[in-house]
Design a protein around this motif. Sequence first.
Motif, short mmCIF file in Angstrom:
data_model
loop_
_atom_site.label_atom_id
_atom_site.label_comp_id
_atom_site.label_asym_id
_atom_site.label_seq_id
_atom_site.Cartn_x
_atom_site.Cartn_y
_atom_site.Cartn_z
N ARG A 413 0.86 -1.18 0.00
CA ARG A 413 0.00 0.00 0.00
C ARG A 413 0.90 1.23 0.00
N VAL A 414 0.63 2.16 -0.90
CA VAL A 414 1.41 3.38 -1.01
C VAL A 414 0.48 4.56 -0.75
N ASP A 415 0.73 5.29 0.34
CA ASP A 415 -0.07 6.46 0.69
C ASP A 415 0.63 7.71 0.20
N MET A 416 -0.08 8.54 -0.56
CA MET A 416 0.48 9.77 -1.13
C MET A 416 -0.37 10.96 -0.70
N GLN A 417 0.27 12.00 -0.20
CA GLN A 417 -0.41 13.24 0.14
C GLN A 417 -0.30 14.19 -1.05
N VAL A 418 -1.47 14.58 -1.60
CA VAL A 418 -1.48 15.34 -2.85
C VAL A 418 -2.29 16.62 -2.67
N LYS A 419 -1.77 17.72 -3.19
CA LYS A 419 -2.46 19.00 -3.13
C LYS A 419 -3.36 19.15 -4.35
N ILE A 420 -4.48 18.47 -4.28
CA ILE A 420 -5.47 18.47 -5.36
C ILE A 420 -6.79 17.98 -4.77
N LEU A 518 -7.61 4.21 -3.68
CA LEU A 518 -8.64 4.76 -2.80
C LEU A 518 -8.24 6.22 -2.55
N ILE A 519 -9.16 7.14 -2.80
CA ILE A 519 -8.84 8.57 -2.70
C ILE A 519 -9.71 9.20 -1.63
N TYR A 520 -9.05 9.74 -0.60
CA TYR A 520 -9.75 10.34 0.54
C TYR A 520 -9.56 11.85 0.53
N SER A 521 -10.63 12.58 0.70
CA SER A 521 -10.54 14.02 0.80
C SER A 521 -10.04 14.40 2.18
N THR A 522 -8.97 15.20 2.25
CA THR A 522 -8.41 15.63 3.53
C THR A 522 -8.48 17.15 3.71
N GLY A 523 -9.06 17.85 2.74
CA GLY A 523 -9.18 19.31 2.80
C GLY A 523 -9.77 19.83 1.51
N ARG A 524 -9.91 21.12 1.44
CA ARG A 524 -10.53 21.70 0.26
C ARG A 524 -9.76 21.39 -1.01
N ASP A 525 -8.46 21.51 -0.95
CA ASP A 525 -7.62 21.24 -2.13
C ASP A 525 -6.54 20.22 -1.80
#
Length: 575
Positions: A413-420, A518-525
Amino acid sequence: MLLSGDSPDGATSAARRDCTALASGYEMGEVQMCHTVFPWHSNHCGELSAGQLLTWIDTTACLAAERHAGMACVTASVDDIQIEETARVGQQICIKAKVNRAFNTSMEVGIKVAVEDSLTNSQKHVCTAFSTYVAKPAGTKKVNLKPVRLQTPQDHLEYSLAAERRRVRLYHEDAYDNLMEDGSLLYDAVLESDHNKVSTDSTCVESIELVLPPHANHQGNTFGGQIMAWMETVANISASRLCHTHAILKSVDMFKFRGPSTVGDRLVFRAIVNNTFQKSVEVGVRVEAYNCEEWTKGKPRHINSAFLIYQALDAKNQYITFPRVKACTEDSIRRFRGAIARRKIRVARKYILSSVPEKPISHPWDKGNQAYLSYNNIAALTFLAARNGWELNSKMYNVKVFTHEENDTLSIRVDMQVKIQASQAYLLLSDLGLRPHWDVHYLSCEVVETAGVDDKIFYITCPPIKQKRSTDFVVLMSRRYPCKNGDPYVIAVRSVTLASCPPSVKFLRGEVQCAGFLIYSTGRDECQVSYLNQLTSGIMPYIEENLTGWSNSIEETASSCIKFLETAKIYTTLL
């Protein structure tokens, strides 16, 4: 090394009567040995002791090596051993050993162990092991071992794999050193916040043994199987002190013999818990030898080291979860990090070098089963992500890589924090045709059939890694919007068979069992993108060097994905 007596506790004659080396009908370099498990072979639970099992394994393997070489042989190392079954008093242990490949002066011996129950007429696989033996000729005679005669397809397979296993053995220390340089092997946030960590000081065990003639082989050296049995004894005590119950040996992370000891030596064994991993614990054992002069001067010889992995059962016969351990001192931190590095190598070895052929996992795609396959695709990925026991493998600034091992299946499992925005990442990642722009493992990706807005079949080609041909895949991609706030966007992938895309001689057809995002929303962007893959033989070559510490291909691909998403988000706004 050959054992002069099976049981140094006075039961030698009885053990010999129940131990038969079957020479007739076997090829040179092949030996079978059978034992009845008597009470003096067992532990307090009535099960065959792991130390006795290791002794028998080494005895049988040495007989096979010496039969092939025609001269005395000594144990150089024993590869990882995964113990799958236990034997009880009254049952029979059957051990088959065969030389898989001979090099110049050394050879690999493959060992298979089974337990038989004469009352039920059943047989179960206990373990498979691979040992390396070195021929020791008398005097100054030079050694040039004769090649192994290959007769069956299995012989050819093991011969080929023996060279690969030898390569891994030779580079084992380099791989370990590479991993130890990775600072992410120290702590993670979850461990830092755990206030129930325990000290391993109480698990330190020291024991001494005097090598007597019954412990030696026909060359006067301490029998390797006996040393391994003593090592398992102190390691078991160490693990049991941590879990406060009887510990069960599940695997061994390579015995490596660094030098001989002889009759009259004092062998000092030291064991301590290095680290815990959910439902397993690693114990390190170091063996030092002293002769009379060395004993007085306090100058030992380091003759062996090994790392043993234990589990334990509770009153309900369920595997207990071990407490996390503290790493405060410089030595405990070194051992803590070393255990993580060895686990990464051990997991990679187990799955990369497995010779067990996989069953086909692709299902035919047609109109009658498309709804079922689509549901199964989404459900499999969701269940995989929800499993407990994910272990942190490495981390960068905005990328974390985890592994999960269960029922002989390895997943990443690869977790990536993305500004999008999560919705933008969902649109970009579900268009697999864009993946070659950021994933170097994709040469091409095109839609070959559409089954609605959210289900498509793609044909993918990938570059060659070790094989001469490129690899291709036919996969079903199923995507789903969240059902409610807090749920992730889901993009699931699995292999299917399609009549319009049959296998080609130009490509090696690979299969995907379960993969996706799996894509989780963590903020507005901002969002977290988690990529999961239940690894198969078709996928493994592309990440093998990463698992063994030779590259950062997973992290590099994840960084490329992040850069692609953050650069491309402006275009999805215009869609």
